[in-house]
Motif scaffolding. Sequence first.
Motif, PDB file in Angstrom:
ATOM      1  N   PRO A   5       0.849  -1.499  -0.119  1.00 49.84           N
ATOM      2  CA  PRO A   5      -0.167  -0.134   0.140  1.00 49.84           C
ATOM      3  C   PRO A   5       0.792   0.763  -0.182  1.00 49.84           C
ATOM      4  CG  PRO A   5      -1.375  -1.914   1.654  1.00 49.84           C
ATOM      5  CD  PRO A   5       0.654  -1.998   0.903  1.00 49.84           C
ATOM      6  N   GLY A   6       0.224   2.431  -0.706  1.00 51.19           N
ATOM      7  CA  GLY A   6       1.261   3.324  -1.085  1.00 51.19           C
ATOM      8  C   GLY A   6       2.426   3.179  -2.260  1.00 51.19           C
ATOM      9  N   LYS A  31      -7.415  -9.538  -3.884  1.00 53.22           N
ATOM     10  CA  LYS A  31      -7.295  -8.238  -4.380  1.00 53.22           C
ATOM     11  C   LYS A  31      -6.331  -7.122  -3.694  1.00 53.22           C
ATOM     12  CE  LYS A  31     -11.834  -6.307  -3.600  1.00 53.22           C
ATOM     13  NZ  LYS A  31     -13.461  -6.142  -3.745  1.00 53.22           N
ATOM     14  N   VAL A  32      -6.080  -6.776  -5.077  1.00 57.21           N
ATOM     15  CA  VAL A  32      -5.272  -5.589  -4.943  1.00 57.21           C
ATOM     16  C   VAL A  32      -6.347  -4.187  -5.353  1.00 57.21           C
ATOM     17  CG1 VAL A  32      -3.216  -4.000  -4.697  1.00 57.21           C
ATOM     18  CG2 VAL A  32      -3.644  -6.792  -4.377  1.00 57.21           C
ATOM     19  N   ILE A  62      -0.921   2.204  -5.480  1.00 57.60           N
ATOM     20  CA  ILE A  62      -1.606   1.031  -4.347  1.00 57.60           C
ATOM     21  C   ILE A  62      -2.059   1.645  -3.678  1.00 57.60           C
ATOM     22  CG2 ILE A  62      -1.094  -1.326  -4.081  1.00 57.60           C
ATOM     23  CD1 ILE A  62      -0.911  -0.881  -6.771  1.00 57.60           C
ATOM     24  N   ASN A  63      -3.707   1.153  -3.276  1.00 64.99           N
ATOM     25  CA  ASN A  63      -4.590   1.783  -2.396  1.00 64.99           C
ATOM     26  C   ASN A  63      -4.796   0.648  -1.085  1.00 64.99           C
ATOM     27  OD1 ASN A  63      -5.097   3.704  -3.562  1.00 64.99           O
ATOM     28  ND2 ASN A  63      -6.488   3.555  -4.403  1.00 64.99           N
ATOM     29  N   GLU A  64      -4.745  -0.586  -1.322  1.00 56.91           N
ATOM     30  CA  GLU A  64      -5.569  -1.570  -0.316  1.00 56.91           C
ATOM     31  C   GLU A  64      -5.089  -2.391  -0.894  1.00 56.91           C
ATOM     32  OE1 GLU A  64      -9.133  -1.833   1.628  1.00 56.91           O
ATOM     33  OE2 GLU A  64      -9.878  -1.232  -0.557  1.00 56.91           O
ATOM     34  N   ILE A  65      -4.870  -3.907   0.578  1.00 54.10           N
ATOM     35  CA  ILE A  65      -4.660  -5.250  -0.276  1.00 54.10           C
ATOM     36  C   ILE A  65      -5.677  -6.283   0.406  1.00 54.10           C
ATOM     37  CG2 ILE A  65      -3.460  -6.989  -0.280  1.00 54.10           C
ATOM     38  CD1 ILE A  65      -1.289  -5.624  -0.580  1.00 54.10           C
TER      39      ILE A  65
END
Length: 106
Positions: free
Chosen positions: A16-17, A55-56, A95-98
Amino acid sequence: MYAVIRTGGKQYRVAPGDTLKIETTAHQEGNVEFSDVLAVSGAEGQFESDLKGAKVTATVLGEGRGDKILVFKLKRKKQYKKMQGHRQDYVEVKINEIVVGGKSLK
């Protein structure tokens, strides 16, 4: 905490980030979702065993074209030369979240 995803025939290690440039892919309203998750690690050296529904999610920052790559072919003594250039299209994403096993890791 990180995940390994597959897109465009390549594999990427993302957290993330992170921001990364991937091959052009379809996106809607500036959001991309990667469902082909190969591995997820919540702690160092420990991997999740069940990846169903993993999911990502990412946000599109921009689109562009990479640097030009020159391809030069030559056959000696045959008077054959061919020069061709190529620029690969890409999408830059953040990328925001996993999400794995119903848990959201940001």
